[in-house]
Design an enzyme around this catalytic site. Structure first.
Site, PDB file in Angstrom:
ATOM      1  N   ASP A   1       0.929  -1.222  -0.195  1.00  0.00           N
ATOM      2  CA  ASP A   1      -0.032  -0.092  -0.061  1.00  0.00           C
ATOM      3  C   ASP A   1       1.465   1.546   0.612  1.00  0.00           C
ATOM      4  O   ASP A   1       1.900   1.183   0.137  1.00  0.00           O
ATOM      5  CB  ASP A   1      -0.609  -0.019   0.962  1.00  0.00           C
ATOM      6  CG  ASP A   1      -2.165   0.950   1.436  1.00  0.00           C
ATOM      7  OD1 ASP A   1      -3.184   0.187   0.684  1.00  0.00           O
ATOM      8  OD2 ASP A   1      -1.850   1.695   0.868  1.00  0.00           O
TER       9      ASP A   1
ATOM     10  N   ALA B   1      -6.155   1.222  -6.080  1.00  0.00           N
ATOM     11  CA  ALA B   1      -6.353   2.013  -7.463  1.00  0.00           C
ATOM     12  C   ALA B   1      -7.126   2.962  -6.548  1.00  0.00           C
ATOM     13  O   ALA B   1      -7.100   3.438  -4.923  1.00  0.00           O
ATOM     14  CB  ALA B   1      -8.448   0.941  -7.317  1.00  0.00           C
TER      15      ALA B   1
ATOM     16  N   TYR C   1     -13.662   7.246 -13.591  1.00  0.00           N
ATOM     17  CA  TYR C   1     -13.335   5.816 -13.175  1.00  0.00           C
ATOM     18  C   TYR C   1     -13.537   4.536 -13.475  1.00  0.00           C
ATOM     19  O   TYR C   1     -12.761   3.556 -13.502  1.00  0.00           O
ATOM     20  CB  TYR C   1     -13.940   6.635 -11.436  1.00  0.00           C
ATOM     21  CG  TYR C   1     -14.809   4.389 -11.161  1.00  0.00           C
ATOM     22  CD1 TYR C   1     -13.214   4.561  -9.906  1.00  0.00           C
ATOM     23  CD2 TYR C   1     -15.378   4.044 -10.593  1.00  0.00           C
ATOM     24  CE1 TYR C   1     -12.962   3.463  -9.732  1.00  0.00           C
ATOM     25  CE2 TYR C   1     -14.891   3.305  -9.044  1.00  0.00           C
ATOM     26  CZ  TYR C   1     -13.843   2.526  -8.853  1.00  0.00           C
ATOM     27  OH  TYR C   1     -13.903   1.543  -8.173  1.00  0.00           O
TER      28      TYR C   1
ATOM     29  N   ILE D   1     -22.964   6.096   2.696  1.00  0.00           N
ATOM     30  CA  ILE D   1     -23.857   5.060   4.173  1.00  0.00           C
ATOM     31  C   ILE D   1     -22.729   6.204   4.929  1.00  0.00           C
ATOM     32  O   ILE D   1     -23.395   6.537   6.262  1.00  0.00           O
ATOM     33  CB  ILE D   1     -23.528   3.623   3.879  1.00  0.00           C
ATOM     34  CG1 ILE D   1     -24.369   3.408   3.269  1.00  0.00           C
ATOM     35  CG2 ILE D   1     -23.688   3.716   5.414  1.00  0.00           C
ATOM     36  CD1 ILE D   1     -24.692   1.727   3.115  1.00  0.00           C
TER      37      ILE D   1
ATOM     38  N   GLY E   1     -21.367  12.128 -13.405  1.00  0.00           N
ATOM     39  CA  GLY E   1     -20.559  10.581 -13.657  1.00  0.00           C
ATOM     40  C   GLY E   1     -21.022   9.854 -12.905  1.00  0.00           C
ATOM     41  O   GLY E   1     -20.898   8.689 -12.688  1.00  0.00           O
TER      42      GLY E   1
END
Length: 318
Positions: free
Chosen positions: A33, A85, A151, A192, A273
């Site tokens: 990472d 990503a 994306y 959320i 988008g």
């Protein structure tokens, strides 16, 4: 005897859950990472701190755009779970070049290194965003793929590279098309998370557009289970979703109800988008993976809100 597993993006939301599952299953796990600051890196550091004393866990800070680093990470690996990503539909609208470089070129780097290092299998974290424009619902894996954001396009291109590397070079690849994953430790920029945090403070919940867009939300435990099964299945592409959908307005109302909040819903100008609808047909995953969603939206929200209130209570940590 366990496998040697690499999880790219392993300090993130979904990635850290996979790391935890594979450590507990007895595999040797390397987490790669770069602790990007798209959201607070401290959240990611906290996600992996819990594993630091595990003998079968290794943390490697590095970027998937660094080819030498990627080869170092994948050397000796049996299986790679590729989740690293650049997230965020709206972020991709603002900076399409960055999302292409990380999601598409970064995935190509991972695939080439996997091939060079003799990796047996790669499981790719794809997205429902690849479908984009709706021809019919629910989406099955054969639905036309017409992304409506940079994306979504970047994730589709990366998925196609996975297919090519499987068909031409023989690398076993599985692509899991996630439908909006949520749960404890979820990214703070997702609806959320935003709605629940604001509801707990009796603050207004802001919706972009009239709230009629629908989403298929998938609880994190179900996603972890799908990945564990994907380590053993045949190559292919699978929708990973709950198989149900809820409108954004209904979601906000449900969160207000479950939190006992006095929040009001306010509507803002629609965002560019954003897909109009997502809804997964998961028949293929049921047949080929032996997987199905177990946690519905109301139960999942209850679990998330309970975690959130516990974490936010005085003296709580992590």
């Amino acid at each position: 005897m366990g496998n040697s597993i690499v999880v790219t993006g392993g300090a993130g939301f979904i990635g850290s859950y996979l790391v935890e599952r594979f450590i507990n299953d007895g595999h040797d796990v390397l987490c790669l990472d770069n602790f990007d600051n798209y959201y607070d890196p401290a959240i990611k550091r906290d996600n992996v701190t819990r594993f630091k004393n595990k003998e079968n866990f290794t943390l490697l800070k590095g970027d998937i755009l660094d080819r030498d680093m990627v080869h170092k990470a994948l050397n000796g690996a049996d299986c790679v779970f590729h989740l690293a990503a650049q997230a965020g539909v709206r972020a991709s609208v603002k900076d399409p070049i960055k999302v292409h470089e990380i999601n598409t070129m970064g995935t190509l780097n991972i695939l080439q290194a996997a091939l060079d290092c003799g990796v047996k299998r790669l499981v790719y974290a794809s997205s429902s965003s690849i479908y984009g424009k709706v021809k019919y619902l629910p989406f099955d894996e054969s639905h036309p793929r017409v992304p409506v954001s940079p994306y979504g396009l970047s994730k589709l291109m990366a998925e196609e590279y996975c297919r090519i590397f499987s068909e031409i070079y023989g690398l076993e690849t599985v692509s899991l098309r996630y439908f909006t994953v949520y749960g404890p430790r979820m990214r703070p920029d997702l609806a959320i998370s935003i709605f629940a945090n604001r509801a707990l403070q009796d603050l207004p919940l802001e919706i972009f557009g009239p709230g009629e867009k629908t989403r298929d939300f998938t609880y994190i435990d179900d996603v972890v289970c799908a990945n564990a099964l994907a380590m053993k299945c045949n190559r292919g592409v699978f929708n990973i979703g709950s198989g149900h959908r809820i409108s954004v307005k209904e979601l906000a109302e449900l969160i207000i109800q479950l939190t006992g909040s006095r929040s009001k819903i306010v509507f803002r100008e629609d965002a560019r988008g954003d897909a109009q609808h997502t809804w997964a047909n998961t028949d293929r995953a049921k047949v080929k993976l032996g997987w199905s969603s177990k946690v519905g939206i109301e139960e999942g929200l209850k679990r998330y809100i309970k975690w959130l209130t516990t974490r936010n209570s005085p003296g709580a940590k992590g």
